[in-house]
Design an enzyme around this catalytic site. Structure first.
Site, PDB file in Angstrom:
ATOM      1  N   TRP B 294       0.820  -1.057   0.083  1.00 49.52           N
ATOM      2  CA  TRP B 294       0.144  -0.105   0.085  1.00 49.52           C
ATOM      3  C   TRP B 294       0.832   1.077   0.070  1.00 49.52           C
ATOM      4  O   TRP B 294       0.413   2.225   0.427  1.00 49.52           O
ATOM      5  CB  TRP B 294      -1.097   0.080   1.335  1.00 49.52           C
ATOM      6  CG  TRP B 294      -2.152  -0.964   1.296  1.00 49.52           C
ATOM      7  CD1 TRP B 294      -3.313  -0.334   0.908  1.00 49.52           C
ATOM      8  CD2 TRP B 294      -2.186  -2.320   1.488  1.00 49.52           C
ATOM      9  NE1 TRP B 294      -4.436  -1.478   0.968  1.00 49.52           N
ATOM     10  CE2 TRP B 294      -3.615  -2.659   1.297  1.00 49.52           C
ATOM     11  CE3 TRP B 294      -1.423  -3.385   1.736  1.00 49.52           C
ATOM     12  CZ2 TRP B 294      -4.082  -3.898   1.303  1.00 49.52           C
ATOM     13  CZ3 TRP B 294      -1.577  -4.593   1.849  1.00 49.52           C
ATOM     14  CH2 TRP B 294      -3.244  -4.947   1.760  1.00 49.52           C
ATOM     15  N   CYS B 329      -6.788  -4.421  -1.936  1.00 46.28           N
ATOM     16  CA  CYS B 329      -8.093  -5.526  -1.550  1.00 46.28           C
ATOM     17  C   CYS B 329      -8.586  -5.917  -2.542  1.00 46.28           C
ATOM     18  O   CYS B 329      -9.006  -7.029  -2.709  1.00 46.28           O
ATOM     19  CB  CYS B 329      -8.731  -4.696  -0.632  1.00 46.28           C
ATOM     20  SG  CYS B 329      -9.703  -3.243  -1.056  1.00 46.28           S
ATOM     21  N   HIS B 388     -13.699  -1.090   0.903  1.00 52.68           N
ATOM     22  CA  HIS B 388     -13.037  -2.232   1.040  1.00 52.68           C
ATOM     23  C   HIS B 388     -13.771  -3.298   0.362  1.00 52.68           C
ATOM     24  O   HIS B 388     -14.836  -3.384   0.547  1.00 52.68           O
ATOM     25  CB  HIS B 388     -12.742  -2.442   2.477  1.00 52.68           C
ATOM     26  CG  HIS B 388     -11.988  -3.666   2.748  1.00 52.68           C
ATOM     27  ND1 HIS B 388     -10.789  -4.059   2.430  1.00 52.68           N
ATOM     28  CD2 HIS B 388     -12.179  -4.750   3.706  1.00 52.68           C
ATOM     29  CE1 HIS B 388     -10.362  -5.178   2.782  1.00 52.68           C
ATOM     30  NE2 HIS B 388     -11.358  -5.574   3.497  1.00 52.68           N
ATOM     31  N   ASP B 411     -12.519 -12.779   3.818  1.00 52.77           N
ATOM     32  CA  ASP B 411     -11.858 -11.594   3.474  1.00 52.77           C
ATOM     33  C   ASP B 411     -10.267 -11.945   3.442  1.00 52.77           C
ATOM     34  O   ASP B 411      -9.878 -12.482   4.428  1.00 52.77           O
ATOM     35  CB  ASP B 411     -11.935 -10.461   4.540  1.00 52.77           C
ATOM     36  CG  ASP B 411     -11.311  -9.076   4.240  1.00 52.77           C
ATOM     37  OD1 ASP B 411     -10.296  -9.221   3.047  1.00 52.77           O
ATOM     38  OD2 ASP B 411     -11.516  -8.149   4.693  1.00 52.77           O
ATOM     39  N   ASN B 451     -20.646  -1.259  11.027  1.00 53.44           N
ATOM     40  CA  ASN B 451     -21.214  -0.629  12.160  1.00 53.44           C
ATOM     41  C   ASN B 451     -20.606   0.345  12.948  1.00 53.44           C
ATOM     42  O   ASN B 451     -21.123   0.827  13.752  1.00 53.44           O
ATOM     43  CB  ASN B 451     -21.885  -1.559  12.893  1.00 53.44           C
ATOM     44  CG  ASN B 451     -23.055  -2.249  12.387  1.00 53.44           C
ATOM     45  OD1 ASN B 451     -23.973  -1.705  11.564  1.00 53.44           O
ATOM     46  ND2 ASN B 451     -23.075  -3.752  12.282  1.00 53.44           N
ATOM     47  N   ASP B 453     -19.010   3.427  14.688  1.00 55.29           N
ATOM     48  CA  ASP B 453     -19.221   4.834  14.815  1.00 55.29           C
ATOM     49  C   ASP B 453     -18.114   5.847  14.651  1.00 55.29           C
ATOM     50  O   ASP B 453     -17.062   5.392  14.933  1.00 55.29           O
ATOM     51  CB  ASP B 453     -19.816   5.289  16.295  1.00 55.29           C
ATOM     52  CG  ASP B 453     -21.326   4.558  16.624  1.00 55.29           C
ATOM     53  OD1 ASP B 453     -21.923   4.253  15.593  1.00 55.29           O
ATOM     54  OD2 ASP B 453     -21.395   4.325  17.717  1.00 55.29           O
ATOM     55  N   GLU B 500     -31.514   2.590   9.323  1.00 63.37           N
ATOM     56  CA  GLU B 500     -31.031   3.393  10.469  1.00 63.37           C
ATOM     57  C   GLU B 500     -32.056   3.869  11.401  1.00 63.37           C
ATOM     58  O   GLU B 500     -33.166   3.949  10.720  1.00 63.37           O
ATOM     59  CB  GLU B 500     -30.392   4.505  10.113  1.00 63.37           C
ATOM     60  CG  GLU B 500     -28.740   4.535  10.148  1.00 63.37           C
ATOM     61  CD  GLU B 500     -28.021   5.404   9.523  1.00 63.37           C
ATOM     62  OE1 GLU B 500     -28.457   6.859   9.985  1.00 63.37           O
ATOM     63  OE2 GLU B 500     -27.452   5.436   8.549  1.00 63.37           O
ATOM     64  N   GLU B 505     -32.512  -2.208  14.553  1.00 65.27           N
ATOM     65  CA  GLU B 505     -31.013  -1.506  14.376  1.00 65.27           C
ATOM     66  C   GLU B 505     -30.785  -1.539  16.042  1.00 65.27           C
ATOM     67  O   GLU B 505     -29.497  -2.080  16.284  1.00 65.27           O
ATOM     68  CB  GLU B 505     -31.119  -0.224  13.751  1.00 65.27           C
ATOM     69  CG  GLU B 505     -29.360   0.114  13.503  1.00 65.27           C
ATOM     70  CD  GLU B 505     -29.068   1.520  13.565  1.00 65.27           C
ATOM     71  OE1 GLU B 505     -29.938   2.447  13.986  1.00 65.27           O
ATOM     72  OE2 GLU B 505     -27.976   1.964  12.910  1.00 65.27           O
ATOM     73  N   TYR B 571      -6.746   5.119  -0.379  1.00 64.43           N
ATOM     74  CA  TYR B 571      -8.058   4.478  -0.396  1.00 64.43           C
ATOM     75  C   TYR B 571      -8.197   4.195   1.002  1.00 64.43           C
ATOM     76  O   TYR B 571      -9.392   3.764   1.602  1.00 64.43           O
ATOM     77  CB  TYR B 571      -8.613   3.692  -1.542  1.00 64.43           C
ATOM     78  CG  TYR B 571      -8.107   2.257  -1.386  1.00 64.43           C
ATOM     79  CD1 TYR B 571      -9.095   1.293  -0.981  1.00 64.43           C
ATOM     80  CD2 TYR B 571      -6.886   1.734  -1.551  1.00 64.43           C
ATOM     81  CE1 TYR B 571      -8.829   0.006  -0.675  1.00 64.43           C
ATOM     82  CE2 TYR B 571      -6.394   0.285  -1.103  1.00 64.43           C
ATOM     83  CZ  TYR B 571      -7.367  -0.498  -0.785  1.00 64.43           C
ATOM     84  OH  TYR B 571      -6.879  -1.722  -0.504  1.00 64.43           O
TER      85      TYR B 571
END
Lengths: 736, 736
Positions: B294, B329, B388, B411, B451, B453, B500, B505, B571
């Site tokens: 990267w 990725c 990603h 992944d 998810n 914050d 949301e 949720e 990125y």
């Protein structure tokens, strides 16, 4: 205090670490994964522009001294159950208050003076990662660490600090910092003020909380252990010095995490720490502690049977750059136990007798018979370990649904396939008992170790296999651990399995099957003849008798030709050589007893490592075609080492210890190594004898000075190619 | 047929393998973990003693020929959806019948002739491990493979064979064996009779069963892919040639499992295969396929943005002994997708926009502001990837409770901490949506990626941090994958998250929190001013405007000083350099619009890799002290490559393809590499241009011969240090 013209060096720019990963473009800062790295915080951190000339700081507090109250007889170590560690620094447990005493240049005035106590670990300290904790003692803080002024007296302030109950475990640097309108002034870096913060089984807020004082004493504070081995019906013991409080061991354990490059942010999570360590105790994949060797050739290291404890191994690992040679399962378990207890995670070593080593997720160990009912050795590949040692550690499992906390299996012995890597667990013992093997980590593997069936197949001419007998009770016969506060064994099999042939057992096996632990589902041929094998306890070098009991439950006459195969095996169940192969015709009355004589000369020169013999007896009933089978392992007993002490058993007074051994065999013992050690008494010592002739006696005397009072053990081992697993231990009560 | 005087060499004694582990004493036989190893079975396997003289076998069947019916136009490959593979050998899917035709020396008599069809994989074949399958066609067998005689005609017998729906996936050797009273006679080893057995999404009995023809066509049979990148409100696409049917790719995929030394017994388990591959796609820990980079410096390999497909990478890996340079990725995801589709596991590449990369299991990305509301760059360490890419694969999860089958996240991009190792998944998408992150593998990590914050902290003078703003909707803004049968994007965000601010949720976040995904629980200061940033689509090299919208929801007068920070970022969200730092006083009416002009010369020479700009705008409202924040990523558009073809679009007829590009910039492009390829059309070709001057045009023409009929894509890329991510693709319809 000097002035430093650096702004904010507490957050250094990213620079290449010992790790070879280039972070540029992928993340803005390397992950802090070493407890030893760490750029200093600045002694002065100015706020904005400084006034010209010498700054007018005289009116603000100056720090004369910080007393960590770290002596064994002071308040902190006793309260935190860390007084046994042979380490000068303060060692405390998280979620529980400890105190330090700060001496200022004048009395502290709460309304006008403001100071911080700061804790920093590793490089790139960040508040949000829990690697930098600035703690004010004079105001309510939202953070999870708490500080308060306990007492002020003249210029002295005693401060109480409670680390968060989920904070990182490791060695923190500590600073006291005075806040002035011009900036922050800190104490200089001083390693003697570093604080070790450990897990806290005494704190209900800690995930490793264990609500039983006697069990905590055993699983955290006891350095002297017993590890069980041998055969399920004939258990032997070996003593083990966990030595978690010896000088250097705590640092070595932190170094294990550093060598694993475990991110600091994860080091407060007991589940992650235990899992990381299950990988790091073995040298596979990851530059870990112990090199495994099951070959019988230990020329380039210490024979696994020769070790008497963990201390030497961990210190050797910490001081060298490579894995320590050699280990088998109890050595991995012993050192792993030291690691866990040392960091404050309750832990014990358990032994599972007849442990299946499954490498394909099915619950089967296959034994293949030819058409006559004789074992087809070339086609029988699976083996069952006579016993296997692993560890249990105690913790809540907040990563799982409720009900799976408590004891967790972790296993550091590198096996073929635990999710493709050499580590295993933690897996909830409760989940294993209930067949809930869907929760991490590696529960199906451990479930198979205690629940596999032994399936006997008959091979037909065209190559197909037909199951003819299933033994559901052989594997996982018994799980033992040392009893709390005693030397005896505690049977914890019922924590892993419901009783055989109960409704619960069937439900559990069905449940596990839903999650992929499949068992064989075949209709087996009817059976009316039973066979059982047994042997009385045998000392190495003695002749003995193998008894075969037959029960014919039919009303008819039955005859059979039984094949008796006696094999020298490793404790892993792998055959080294076959020393008996007999056939015998038996006419089966309702009860029939057949005695097979075994002479020592038949097996003695073929023995390997742990002196185990494995008998497989099979046959085919002529009239009914039924296949009958029996298996029996004989774990030959070895002589004991005698240990005696003399002198006054008092702290710091010299005592003498003598280890004695007489060669009872008709042959000489060569290249014999003898070891002894005792936690708090003496570090491991070793002596090599080139020859112990037949019937002659070895006597080795060493002096030592007890380091602390209380009951302690001396443990010794004797080991050579021809005779392994000779142990002895002695309890000594040291007066203060 | 020759006579071989070997008894039972099908079960060879244990001998050291390429693996360095010594098995002696630990297990009786090494674990079979390579598809390529394999001692032959004997041509003759006698039963007991042979009669003297030449054996009287003449009366028994002799085998003249075995026809695998492996031509693309024959019954097997069409039925098994394997006709596209550029491989001569028979390729079938498990749990579904295929046929072979055996020619004997005389007509087959079912009542007196007995023969076996045998399948063998790897070394140490064992019936109980599923690595040796002797199959009788003339009797009902309890095993899970089935054989039957479909038809007899003269000397020819057509045999139907149905592999077990959970059998090992790989390359099996096949033998036909005639059973005589004296022993078994086999056909000689012949690699042309080897059969590849794959996963079968068309079979309801297979764990990878996918009950949707159009989706199977897309996720198994389509070789041409689209991978989405850019910014959530301004999506770009890059074409990708998965090429799973190209010559050599299937063998390369099997080699990946061999290099992972994955035990053969586990190779029928889609969960384990996917997990193994998530580790093996990257070269970390395990000699895997791709080397990540990267840094922006790709001198020693191919720039990640330059690749156009997986074929070249997999063949290069298979032919060399090392990882292929370089990947980011989408390269990992592209090659992983090839691997999965090639073996028959339904798979797709997905892109998650604003993907949080969490390394401490909390659901937070921290941005730290100083006292004035300006971003404190030195203390802000967390970054959010603009996007990603990972993979989803479709399978039942028999290792988990019911309800967690279906799409699973895997992944292969090596991230800092996925359980301490470079692999991730499979994790049930359904479990992630419902916060059931307690089930393996690595679900909490992926849960955080969608998810987390974004938490803005204000740092006080004494070093403590106070949360002032939380953005709950930034991360995991959108998850996209290629639509079935179309080039467009399919929004699958709702498969990962509930809408949301819904009750669901909240329940999910709470559930995840129970399993250790903790979020911040602070009372935030009240807010009555909102700020939003936006930019119209921008082409690299153009000037543009950043719009800031303010909404003052209070009744009062508000003023603020906003800090506008414009950064060139990777990125991965990591900042390379700051190119704008402005402050501006704003008086806030109920609605206020501020326009910030950005000149191309400000950013153009500073661009890295994917030409992303990241704006963070922060400020502090003078009257209320409220902190206002906004973030916006600008993913600069690049020019497209033009692709044209000429000639008759027919199988095996020569066609021409021309790639064209004009340099639209005011500067020259240097060291430009151009690549093109197309599944079934042409293998990857590459051309290097040392210079493309301003406004000049590059034209590159190549010829190719389509290998098969149907729709196919040509894909091309152009890449140089100053300009990356220039792509083009063209669909061609090839007539038979």
């Amino acid at each position: 205090f000097e002035w430093i013209d650096a702004r904010d060096t507490i957050a250094p720019e990213g620079h290449p670490q010992r790790s070879t990963i280039s972070h540029r473009g992928r993340s803005s800062v390397p992950v802090a994964n070493s407890n030893t790295d760490g750029k200093d915080v600045p002694e002065f951190e100015p706020f904005g522009l400084m006034p010209r000339g010498p700054p007018p700081l005289k009116e603000f507090l100056d720090i004369w001294d910080v007393n960590m109250l770290n002596q064994p007889n002071e308040i902190n170590k006793r309260n935190h159950h860390t007084h046994l560690y042979a380490t000068e620094n303060l060692i405390v447990r998280r979620g529980q208050e400890f105190q330090i005493r700060i001496t200022f240049d004048r009395p502290y005035k709460p309304t006008q003076d403001h100071f911080l106590v700061e804790f920093v670990i590793g490089s790139y300290p960040q508040v949000s990662k829990g690697t930098y904790i600035p703690l004010r003692v004079d105001e309510e803080l939202s953070g999870s660490w708490r500080g308060r002024v306990v007492q002020t007296m003249d210029n002295m302030v005693t401060v109480g600090i409670t680390p968060a109950p989920d904070c990182i475990v490791g060695r923190f640097r500590m600073y006291v910092a005075v806040i002035t309108p011009y900036g922050i002034r800190r104490t200089q870096k001083d390693p003697s003020r570093d604080v070790y913060i450990l897990f806290n089984p005494w704190s209900p807020a800690d995930t490793v909380f264990l609500n039983d004082e006697a069990e905590r004493d055993e699983c955290i504070l006891n350095e002297s252990g017993i590890i069980f081995y041998g055969e399920a019906s004939d258990i032997s013991v070996r003593p083990w010095n966990y030595g978690q409080f010896e000088y250097g061991v705590l640092d070595a354990c932190l170094q294990v995490m550093d060598r694993a490059t475990m991110p600091l942010v994860n080091r407060g999570d007991a589940v992650k720490v235990a899992r990381m360590a299950s990988a790091m105790m073995n040298s596979k994949d990851d530059d870990g502690v112990l090199v495994g060797n099951w070959t019988g050739d230990y020329f380039y290291g210490v024979a696994p049977t020769s070790w008497t404890g963990s201390v030497e191994i961990l210190l050797d690992y910490a001081n060298s750059n490579q894995g320590v040679c050699y280990a088998q399962c109890w050595v991995y378990a012993g050192v792993f136990n030291t690691f866990l207890r040392c960091l404050g995670i309750p832990a014990r070593v358990v032994s599972n007798f007849y442990s299946a080593h499954d490498n394909d997720g099915n619950l089967r160990t296959d034994i293949i018979l030819d058409e006559n009912g004789k074992v087809d050795k070339e086609r029988t590949k699976d083996s069952i370990w006579n016993y296997h040692c692993w560890n249990e550690c105690y913790m809540a499992r907040t990563d799982l649904p409720q009900g799976f906390g408590g004891w967790q299996v972790v296993d550091a012995t590198p096996q073929e396939t635990s999710d493709g890597l050499y580590r295993c667990g933690p897996a909830s013992v409760h989940a294993i008992k209930h067949g809930q093997v869907c929760y991490p980590f590696d529960a199906p593997f451990i479930f198979a170790e205690v629940n596999s069936d032994v399936v006997f197949y008959q091979r037909n001419k065209n190559g197909t296999l037909e199951p003819v007998r299933v033994n559901k009770s052989h594997v996982g016969r018994m799980v033992l651990t040392k009893d709390i506060g005693k030397e005896s064994a505690r049977d914890i099999t019922s924590q892993y399995k419901f009783a055989e042939d109960t409704e619960e057992e069937r439900t559990v096996l069905q449940k596990a099957e839903e999650f992929g632990c499949s068992r064989i589902q075949s209709t087996l041929p009817p059976a009316d003849v039973e066979m059982k094998a047994s042997v009385q306890d045998v000392m190495v070098g003695n002749d003995f008798q193998l008894s075969l009991e037959f029960r014919n439950q039919s009303d008819s006459h039955r005859t059979t030709n039984v094949y008796i195969s006696g094999n020298v095996v490793y404790y892993t169940g792998v055959t080294s050589s076959e020393f008996i192969l007999k056939t015998q015709n038996v006419t089966l009355k309702p009860f029939e007893l057949v005695i097979v004589d075994v002479k020592s000369q038949e097996y003695l020169r073929k023995l390997v490592d742990q002196a185990n013999l494995h008998f497989i007896i099979t046959g085919r009933v002529d009239e009914s075609g039924q296949i009958i089978t029996a298996m029996h392992v004989v774990s030959l007993h070895t002589p004991k080492l005698s240990i005696k002490v003399s002198g006054t058993a008092r702290v710091s007074e010299e005592m003498l210890v003598t280890v004695e051994f007489t060669n009872p065999f008709k042959f000489n013992l060569e290249d014999v190594s003898v070891r002894m050690e005792g936690p708090g008494l003496m570090l491991a010592k070793k002596k090599q004898y080139s020859l112990i002739p037949t019937n002659s006696t070895l006597t080795w005397t060493e002096s030592f000075k007890p380091r602390r009072s209380g009951q302690a053990w001396l443990m010794a081992s004797l080991d050579c190619q021809a005779l392994r697993q000779v142990y002895g231990h002695l309890e000594v009560n040291i007066q203060p």
